[in-house]
Design a protein around this motif. Structure first.
Motif, PDB file in Angstrom:
ATOM      1  N   ASP A  45      15.984  17.373  -1.084  1.00 50.17           N
ATOM      2  CA  ASP A  45      16.538  18.563  -0.422  1.00 50.17           C
ATOM      3  C   ASP A  45      16.133  18.599   1.055  1.00 50.17           C
ATOM      4  OD1 ASP A  45      17.878  19.607  -2.566  1.00 50.17           O
ATOM      5  OD2 ASP A  45      16.172  20.800  -3.285  1.00 50.17           O
ATOM      6  N   ARG A  46      14.853  18.254   1.300  1.00 48.58           N
ATOM      7  CA  ARG A  46      14.355  18.260   2.684  1.00 48.58           C
ATOM      8  C   ARG A  46      15.075  17.208   3.528  1.00 48.58           C
ATOM      9  NH1 ARG A  46      12.531  20.923   6.906  1.00 48.58           N
ATOM     10  NH2 ARG A  46      10.722  20.023   7.941  1.00 48.58           N
ATOM     11  N   ALA A  47      15.359  16.024   2.936  1.00 48.04           N
ATOM     12  CA  ALA A  47      16.061  14.959   3.654  1.00 48.04           C
ATOM     13  C   ALA A  47      17.488  15.368   3.978  1.00 48.04           C
ATOM     14  CB  ALA A  47      16.051  13.673   2.828  1.00 48.04           C
ATOM     15  N   VAL A  48      18.153  16.072   3.038  1.00 53.27           N
ATOM     16  CA  VAL A  48      19.517  16.576   3.300  1.00 53.27           C
ATOM     17  C   VAL A  48      19.504  17.539   4.478  1.00 53.27           C
ATOM     18  CG1 VAL A  48      21.403  17.973   2.360  1.00 53.27           C
ATOM     19  CG2 VAL A  48      20.302  16.250   0.925  1.00 53.27           C
ATOM     20  N   GLU A  49      18.480  18.376   4.498  1.00 48.09           N
ATOM     21  CA  GLU A  49      18.355  19.378   5.564  1.00 48.09           C
ATOM     22  C   GLU A  49      18.095  18.735   6.936  1.00 48.09           C
ATOM     23  OE1 GLU A  49      15.038  22.721   6.814  1.00 48.09           O
ATOM     24  OE2 GLU A  49      15.270  22.239   4.691  1.00 48.09           O
TER      25      GLU A  49
ATOM     26  N   SER B 183       0.849  -1.205   0.000  1.00 53.28           N
ATOM     27  CA  SER B 183       0.000   0.000   0.000  1.00 53.28           C
ATOM     28  C   SER B 183       0.877   1.243   0.000  1.00 53.28           C
ATOM     29  CB  SER B 183      -0.931  -0.001   1.217  1.00 53.28           C
ATOM     30  OG  SER B 183      -1.747  -1.140   1.229  1.00 53.28           O
ATOM     31  N   GLU B 184       1.666   1.422  -1.065  1.00 56.04           N
ATOM     32  CA  GLU B 184       2.609   2.537  -1.100  1.00 56.04           C
ATOM     33  C   GLU B 184       1.933   3.907  -1.110  1.00 56.04           C
ATOM     34  OE1 GLU B 184       5.440   3.662  -4.482  1.00 56.04           O
ATOM     35  OE2 GLU B 184       6.725   2.514  -3.098  1.00 56.04           O
ATOM     36  N   PRO B 185       0.790   4.091  -1.819  1.00 58.35           N
ATOM     37  CA  PRO B 185       0.143   5.424  -1.779  1.00 58.35           C
ATOM     38  C   PRO B 185      -0.244   5.835  -0.352  1.00 58.35           C
ATOM     39  CG  PRO B 185      -0.710   4.129  -3.600  1.00 58.35           C
ATOM     40  CD  PRO B 185       0.137   3.197  -2.791  1.00 58.35           C
ATOM     41  N   GLU B 186      -0.813   4.888   0.398  1.00 56.76           N
ATOM     42  CA  GLU B 186      -1.169   5.217   1.792  1.00 56.76           C
ATOM     43  C   GLU B 186       0.085   5.419   2.636  1.00 56.76           C
ATOM     44  OE1 GLU B 186      -3.841   3.582   5.558  1.00 56.76           O
ATOM     45  OE2 GLU B 186      -3.718   2.366   3.724  1.00 56.76           O
TER      46      GLU B 186
ATOM     47  N   VAL C 151       1.320   8.894   2.364  1.00 53.04           N
ATOM     48  CA  VAL C 151       0.558   9.848   3.173  1.00 53.04           C
ATOM     49  C   VAL C 151       1.167   9.967   4.560  1.00 53.04           C
ATOM     50  CG1 VAL C 151      -1.660  10.278   4.279  1.00 53.04           C
ATOM     51  CG2 VAL C 151      -1.583   9.472   1.915  1.00 53.04           C
ATOM     52  N   TRP C 152       1.514   8.814   5.157  1.00 49.29           N
ATOM     53  CA  TRP C 152       2.079   8.822   6.513  1.00 49.29           C
ATOM     54  C   TRP C 152       3.527   9.322   6.511  1.00 49.29           C
ATOM     55  CZ3 TRP C 152      -1.015   8.880  10.376  1.00 49.29           C
ATOM     56  CH2 TRP C 152      -2.278   8.291  10.283  1.00 49.29           C
ATOM     57  N   TRP C 153       4.278   8.989   5.428  1.00 46.71           N
ATOM     58  CA  TRP C 153       5.652   9.516   5.349  1.00 46.71           C
ATOM     59  C   TRP C 153       5.639  11.034   5.213  1.00 46.71           C
ATOM     60  CZ3 TRP C 153       7.163   5.127   1.444  1.00 46.71           C
ATOM     61  CH2 TRP C 153       7.580   4.001   2.177  1.00 46.71           C
ATOM     62  N   THR C 154       4.623  11.542   4.485  1.00 43.00           N
ATOM     63  CA  THR C 154       4.513  13.002   4.344  1.00 43.00           C
ATOM     64  C   THR C 154       4.282  13.650   5.718  1.00 43.00           C
ATOM     65  OG1 THR C 154       3.599  12.757   2.123  1.00 43.00           O
ATOM     66  CG2 THR C 154       3.230  14.867   3.235  1.00 43.00           C
ATOM     67  N   ARG C 155       3.409  13.023   6.487  1.00 39.88           N
ATOM     68  CA  ARG C 155       3.137  13.554   7.835  1.00 39.88           C
ATOM     69  C   ARG C 155       4.410  13.522   8.689  1.00 39.88           C
ATOM     70  NH1 ARG C 155      -1.894  11.731  11.678  1.00 39.88           N
ATOM     71  NH2 ARG C 155      -3.019  12.497   9.860  1.00 39.88           N
ATOM     72  N   ALA C 156       5.160  12.413   8.578  1.00 42.05           N
ATOM     73  CA  ALA C 156       6.390  12.291   9.360  1.00 42.05           C
ATOM     74  C   ALA C 156       7.439  13.296   8.901  1.00 42.05           C
ATOM     75  CB  ALA C 156       6.934  10.870   9.245  1.00 42.05           C
ATOM     76  N   ALA C 157       7.576  13.450   7.588  1.00 39.02           N
ATOM     77  CA  ALA C 157       8.580  14.373   7.052  1.00 39.02           C
ATOM     78  C   ALA C 157       8.250  15.815   7.411  1.00 39.02           C
ATOM     79  CB  ALA C 157       8.676  14.218   5.537  1.00 39.02           C
TER      80      ALA C 157
ATOM     81  N   ARG D   1      12.429   8.640   1.910  1.00 35.36           N
ATOM     82  CA  ARG D   1      11.511   7.660   1.334  1.00 35.36           C
ATOM     83  C   ARG D   1      10.572   8.319   0.322  1.00 35.36           C
ATOM     84  NH1 ARG D   1      11.817   1.970   2.085  1.00 35.36           N
ATOM     85  NH2 ARG D   1      13.219   1.684   3.862  1.00 35.36           N
ATOM     86  N   LEU D   2      10.093   9.500   0.637  1.00 38.16           N
ATOM     87  CA  LEU D   2       9.214  10.220  -0.287  1.00 38.16           C
ATOM     88  C   LEU D   2       9.952  10.598  -1.560  1.00 38.16           C
ATOM     89  CD1 LEU D   2       7.281  12.510   2.200  1.00 38.16           C
ATOM     90  CD2 LEU D   2       6.261  10.758   0.751  1.00 38.16           C
ATOM     91  N   ALA D   3      11.211  11.013  -1.405  1.00 40.07           N
ATOM     92  CA  ALA D   3      12.013  11.355  -2.595  1.00 40.07           C
ATOM     93  C   ALA D   3      12.141  10.147  -3.515  1.00 40.07           C
ATOM     94  CB  ALA D   3      13.388  11.842  -2.153  1.00 40.07           C
TER      95      ALA D   3
END
Length: 603
Positions: A576-580, A535-538, A541-547, A557-559
Motif C-alpha cells: 500500500d505504501r509503495a502504491v502511494e 544479507s537480506e535482514p540487514e 533495515v536500510w529499505w525500511t529507512r528509505a521507505a 522491496r519490503l513488501a
C-alpha cells in the motif's frame, strides 16, 4: 607629501655645529677638547684667521653664542667663508634671519655649498621660490646632499616629478636617508600607477632604497621594508625590521610585528606590541586587541579597545562593536554601531546592517544598504542582493548581481550563475562558472559539474576479451570531491560507479555514508548491495529507512521480502505504501502484489 626630513647641517667640514644631540664627552675627551680649545684660542689671539673660525665654531656648537660671535666676525672680516656661514647660523639662532641671510650670501658667493643650501632654505621659507631654486641648485650641483634633497623637495612641490626624482636620487646616493626613503616611495607609487594595482609588488630598486634608508635608522623605511619582506614570505627578516622600526617609535610597525607574532602562535608577545601601538594611537592595533579579548570572552575589555580604535579614527572599531553586540544578541546597539560605520563608508558594516534589517523583516530598509555596500565593492552584499531579487522572482536582476559577485570570486554566486546557465541551455558557460565554484570549495558545484561531464562521457570501450576496462574520468574526480565534502547525491553516485566496476566494499562505504546522512537513495542502494551479498535482514533495515523517507521502490522491496517470509499483512501494508509513493511503474507492480496478497489473506 612626506615631511622635509633630516634637519639641515649648514657648516663646512672641520668647522661646523652638529644639529643633533651629542653624547656627553668622557673625562679624557673633555680634557682633549679643552686643550684643543686653548690651542685655538692662543692662535686666534695671535691673529690666526683659521683658528678664529674653528674656535668660533667650537663655541657655537657648545651653545656659547656670545663667546662665538666675536671670533666668527673677526674671521669673516678676514675673508673666511666657513666663518661667514657659521656667523649666519649664529644670527639665525639669535632670531635675525635677514642678517643671517646676508652672511650666507657672502659665503655662498665665495663657494660655500652649505651656505648656498642655507640661503636657499631661507628664501623658500619666505616664499621666494625662484631665489630658493637658484641657491639650492648651486648647492646641489656642487655635490651637497642636503641641497640636492631640498631642491628635490621644491621641484616635487611644483609638480616637476622628473627633476624631483633626479635630485632625490642624487641626495640618496650621497647618503641622505630621507631622500632614499622618498625616492623609494616615488618608485613604488609609479609602479602602482603603471600596473593599475595599488597592491603591486615594489620594484627591486625601491626595495634597495628602503633598505638603505632603514639601515641609516629611518623608521618608516624599516616599516615598508618589513612589509615587502613579509609579503614575499621572508618572515624572519621582516620581523627584524618591524622590531627595529617599532623600537624607534613607529606604531604601525609595532602593530605589524604583533600580527606577525600572532600568526606564529605567540599571542602573548603579539598583545604586548599591539598594546604599545594602541597606546600610541594606532587604531588597527586597538582593533586587534579588541578581537583578542573578544576571543577570550572578555567582552568588556574588547569593547573598550574597539572604542579606543574608533577614537583613533579607525571606523573598523564601530563595525567590530556592532559584531560584538550582535554576538551577544543586543540587536539594538548592534544596529546603532553598524549604522555609524556604514555612514562613514564601511562597506561590510553596510552589508551587516542590511542583513540585520532583513532578519527583522525590513526588506525595504535593507535593500539600499545592500546596494550601497555592493557598489562600494562588497562581494557578499552583491551576492545578498542576488538572493533578495531571486526571492522576489526577479531572475534577471538576481543574475546580474550573482555575476558581479562571481566575477569577484564569490563561490556560491558562481554556483548560482552556473545553474542559471544550465537552465538556459548554455552548457559551455555553465561549465566555466561551475568549475570556478567547485574550485572554490562548493560541493554542490562539484556535483553539478560532474553531472555535466558525466552526461557527455562516451560509453566505456570493451576489452578484447569482453571485460570492461575502467578508466578514471574527470567526472568521477568531481563526484568524489563532492562526496568527500559530504554531498549525499555525490556519495550515492560514487557508490554506483564503484559498484559498476565491481568494487563492492567501496560502493558499500559510500552508500552507507550517504544513508547515515539521510539519503534515501543511499539507504535503498545499500540495501540492494547487502541483499545481493546474502544479507537480506540487514538490507530490510536500510529499505525500511528509505521507505520511511518516501522511497517507493524501497517500500516495494519490503513488501516482497515480507511476502516471501509469509508475513502477508505486513507485506500488504508496505505494498500500500509503495502504491502511494510511486512512481508509476512501482505503483503498478505494487498494486498487483497488494491485490495478490489480499486474495491470499481472504482465502
Amino acid at each position: 607629501m612626506d615631511g622635509m626630513g633630516d634637519k639641515a647641517t649648514l657648516f663646512e667640514s672641520g668647522r661646523f655645529v652638529q644639529s643633533f644631540p651629542r653624547e656627553e664627552p668622557r673625562d679624557g675627551e673633555a680634557a682633549d677638547e679643552a686643550a684643543e680649545e686653548l690651542r685655538h684660542r692662543i692662535a686666534a689671539e695671535a691673529g690666526d684667521v683659521e683658528a678664529m673660525s674653528v674656535l668660533g665654531a667650537m663655541l657655537l656648537r657648545r651653545g656659547d653664542l656670545d663667546g662665538a660671535e666675536p671670533h666668527l666676525r673677526a674671521a669673516t672680516t678676514a675673508g673666511d667663508r666657513a666663518a661667514a656661514n657659521n656667523l649666519g647660523v649664529l644670527l639665525h639662532q639669535r632670531g635675525y634671519p635677514d642678517e643671517a641671510a646676508g652672511w650666507w650670501r657672502i659665503a655662498a658667493v665665495a663657494g660655500s655649498t652649505a651656505a648656498a643650501h642655507a640661503l636657499g632654505r631661507h628664501h623658500r621659507e619666505r616664499g621666494d621660490e625662484p631665489a630658493a631654486e637658484y641657491w639650492l641648485r648651486q648647492a646641489a650641483e656642487q655635490g651637497h646632499a642636503l641641497g640636492a634633497y631640498a631642491l628635490a623637495d621644491l621641484l616635487e612641490h611644483r609638480g616637476d616629478t622628473g627633476g624631483a626624482e633626479r635630485w632625490m636620487r642624487a641626495a640618496a646616493e650621497r647618503g641622505h636617508r630621507e631622500a632614499a626613503y622618498r625616492l623609494a616611495r616615488a618608485l613604488d607609487r609609479r609602479a602602482a600607477q603603471e600596473s593599475g594595482d595599488d597592491g603591486a609588488a615594489p620594484v627591486a630598486e625601491a626595495e634597495q632604497w628602503y633598505r638603505q634608508a632603514a639601515a641609516r635608522g629611518h623608521r618608516r623605511a624599516a616599516l615598508h621594508l618589513g612589509a615587502i619582506l613579509e609579503k614575499r614570505g621572508e618572515l624572519k627578516e621582516a620581523g627584524r625590521w618591524y622590531l627595529t622600526s617599532a623600537k624607534d617609535g613607529e606604531a604601525r610597525a609595532a602593530c605589524a610585528l604583533g600580527f606577525l607574532l600572532r600568526d606564529a602562535g605567540d599571542t602573548e608577545n603579539a598583545a604586548v606590541w599591539w598594546l604599545r601601538a594602541a597606546q600610541d594611537g594606532d587604531g588597527n592595533a586597538a582593533n586587534a586587541l579588541g578581537a583578542l579579548h573578544a576571543e577570550r570572552g572578555e567582552t568588556q575589555t574588547a569593547e573598550r579597545w574597539y572604542r579606543a580604535a574608533m577614537d583613533a579614527g579607525d571606523i573598523n572599531g564601530a563595525y567590530n562593536l556592532g559584531l560584538l553586540c550582535a554576538d551577544q544578541g543586543r540587536t539594538g546597539p548592534a544596529e546603532q554601531w553598524y549604522r555609524r560605520a556604514a555612514y562613514a563608508g564601511h562597506r561590510e558594516a553596510a552589508n551587516a546592517l542590511a542583513i540585520l534589517l532583513l532578519r527583522a523583516g525590513d526588506e525595504t530598509g535593507a535593500e539600499p544598504w545592500f546596494s550601497k555596500a555592493a557598489e562600494a565593492g562588497s562581494v557578499d552584499a552583491a551576492f545578498n542582493l542576488g538572493i533578495l531579487h531571486a526571492g522576489r522572482g526577479e531572475e534577471r536582476a538576481a543574475l546580474r548581481w550573482y555575476e558581479r559577485a562571481a566575477a569577484a570570486g564569490h563561490t556560491e554566486a558562481a554556483l548560482q550563475v552556473g545553474m542559471a546557465r544550465l537552465r538556459d541551455g548554455d552548457e559551455g558557460e555553465a561549465e566555466r562558472f561551475l568549475r570556478c565554484a567547485a574550485g572554490g570549495g562548493s560541493a554542490e558545484a562539484a556535483y553539478r559539474l560532474a553531472t555535466v561531464l558525466d552526461a557527455r562521457r562516451p560509453p566505456e570501450p570493451a576489452h578484447e576479451l569482453g571485460e570492461p576496462v575502467h578508466r578514471r574520468s574527470e567526472c568521477e574526480e568531481w563526484y568524489e570531491r563532492a562526496a568527500s565534502q559530504g554531498h549525499r547525491r555525490a556519495q550515492v553516485r560514487v557508490g554506483m560507479l564503484a559498484a559498476a566496476r565491481g568494487d563492492v566494499v567501496e560502493a558499500a562505504r559510500w552508500y552507507r555514508e550517504a544513508a547515515e546522512a539521510g539519503s534515501r537513495n543511499g539507504a535503498f542502494n545499500l540495501g540492494l548491495l547487502l541483499a545481493r551479498e546474502g544479507s537480506e535482514p540487514e538490507a530490510a533495515v536500510w529499505w525500511t529507512r528509505a521507505a520511511d523517507a518516501g522511497h517507493g521502490r524501497a517500500a516495494l522491496r519490503l513488501a516482497l521480502v515480507y511476502a516471501r517470509r509469509g508475513e502477508l499483512a505486513e507485506g500488504q501494508r508496505w505494498a500500500d505504501r509503495a502504491v502511494e509513493l510511486g512512481p508509476a511503474a512501482v505503483a503498478e507492480r505494487a498494486t498487483r502484489l497488494r491485490d495478490a496478497l489480499r486474495e491470499e489473506l481472504s482465502a
